[in-house]
Design an enzyme around this catalytic site. Structure first.
Site, PDB file in Angstrom:
ATOM      1  CD  GLU A 211      -2.356   1.311   2.828  1.00 54.20           C
ATOM      2  OE1 GLU A 211      -2.665   0.254   3.425  1.00 54.20           O
ATOM      3  OE2 GLU A 211      -2.521   2.436   3.313  1.00 54.20           O
TER       4      GLU A 211
ATOM      5  NE  ARG B  63       0.420   8.168   5.431  1.00 55.00           N
ATOM      6  CZ  ARG B  63       0.470   7.278   6.405  1.00 55.00           C
ATOM      7  NH1 ARG B  63       1.430   7.323   7.301  1.00 55.00           N
ATOM      8  NH2 ARG B  63      -0.440   6.344   6.475  1.00 55.00           N
TER       9      ARG B  63
ATOM     10  CE  LYS C 165      -5.813   2.726   7.368  1.00 47.79           C
ATOM     11  NZ  LYS C 165      -4.462   2.658   6.827  1.00 47.79           N
TER      12      LYS C 165
END
Ligand code: 3PG
Length: 213
Positions: free
Chosen positions: A42, A46, A130
């Protein structure tokens, strides 16, 4: 919807959450994870080079399942998809992001920590979400409490999952896979040597094999 992806997630067991500052690190990272038998990543939005890293990893390791993390907007979903991302992960629950992914047929794992979040996900046909930040929201005890009413719903905890607790998390049937950064911490490859990443990833995959065969 997304049943094939959920089955793949179950097989993967652990999804490393990768934060890359330099696109040059993407390919050696992909190779190191694949050598360790950890066939997914993943890549978080960011950092500015996230989309480029996803494209580089997909190109270098076509059988790897590469997704985009920290996706907050529909524009980022589009960027990730164009780069070849095979799934989308968000830290929280956004109707816009979830509906956009569903329209595109792109598996999405929104962050859900409350019964209301999970209800929204289920209303959109999602069966895995999640759970982030897992440690701060009560970890496994909270996941077990949520799993009781939401029969069949499963979770991907991230945030505070590590070598000390991943075995316990993965032993819980309500957990589809665990996510985390412990095997891909920047300090492990700061010198351009990815063998420490490979070693940590291999150790983590031994736990997956122990528990899931
Ligand atoms: C995430 O983005 O999912 C988390 O930052 C991962 O958390 P960790 O660093 O505690 O593994």
């Amino acid at each position: 919807m997304f049943e094939d992806f959920y089955a793949q997630l179950e097989k993967l067991g652990i999804v490393p959450v990768v934060v890359l500052e330099k696109v040059e690190d993407a390919v050696p990272m992909a190779h190191a994870l694949m050598r360790a038998g950890m066939a997914s990543a993943e890549v978080t939005f960011r950092t500015a080079c996230a989309a480029e890293c996803i494209a580089a990893m997909r190109n270098a390791e076509p059988s790897m399942c590469v997704g985009a993390g920290t996706v907050l907007t529909c524009e980022q979903v589009d960027q990730a998809r164009e780069a070849g991302a095979q799934f989308i992960v968000s830290p929280g629950y956004s109707n816009e992001v979830v509906e956009h992914c569903i329209e595109l047929g792109l598996p999405v794992l929104p962050g859900c920590v409350t019964p209301s979040d999970i209800t929204s996900a289920i209303e959109h046909g999602l069966h895995v979400t999640k759970f982030f930040p897992a440690a701060q929201y009560g970890g496994l005890a909270t996941i077990k409490a949520l799993a009781a009413p939401f029969v069949g719903h499963r979770f991907m905890p991230t945030g505070g999952v590590n070598t000390a607790n991943v075995r316990e998390y993965l032993s819980c049937p309500a957990i589809a896979a665990c996510g985390g950064t412990w095997m891909v911490k920047p300090a492990l490859f700061v010198d351009g040597d990815f063998s420490r990443v490979e070693d940590e990833a291999r150790k983590a995959m031994e736990v997956v094999r122990d528990i899931r065969g």
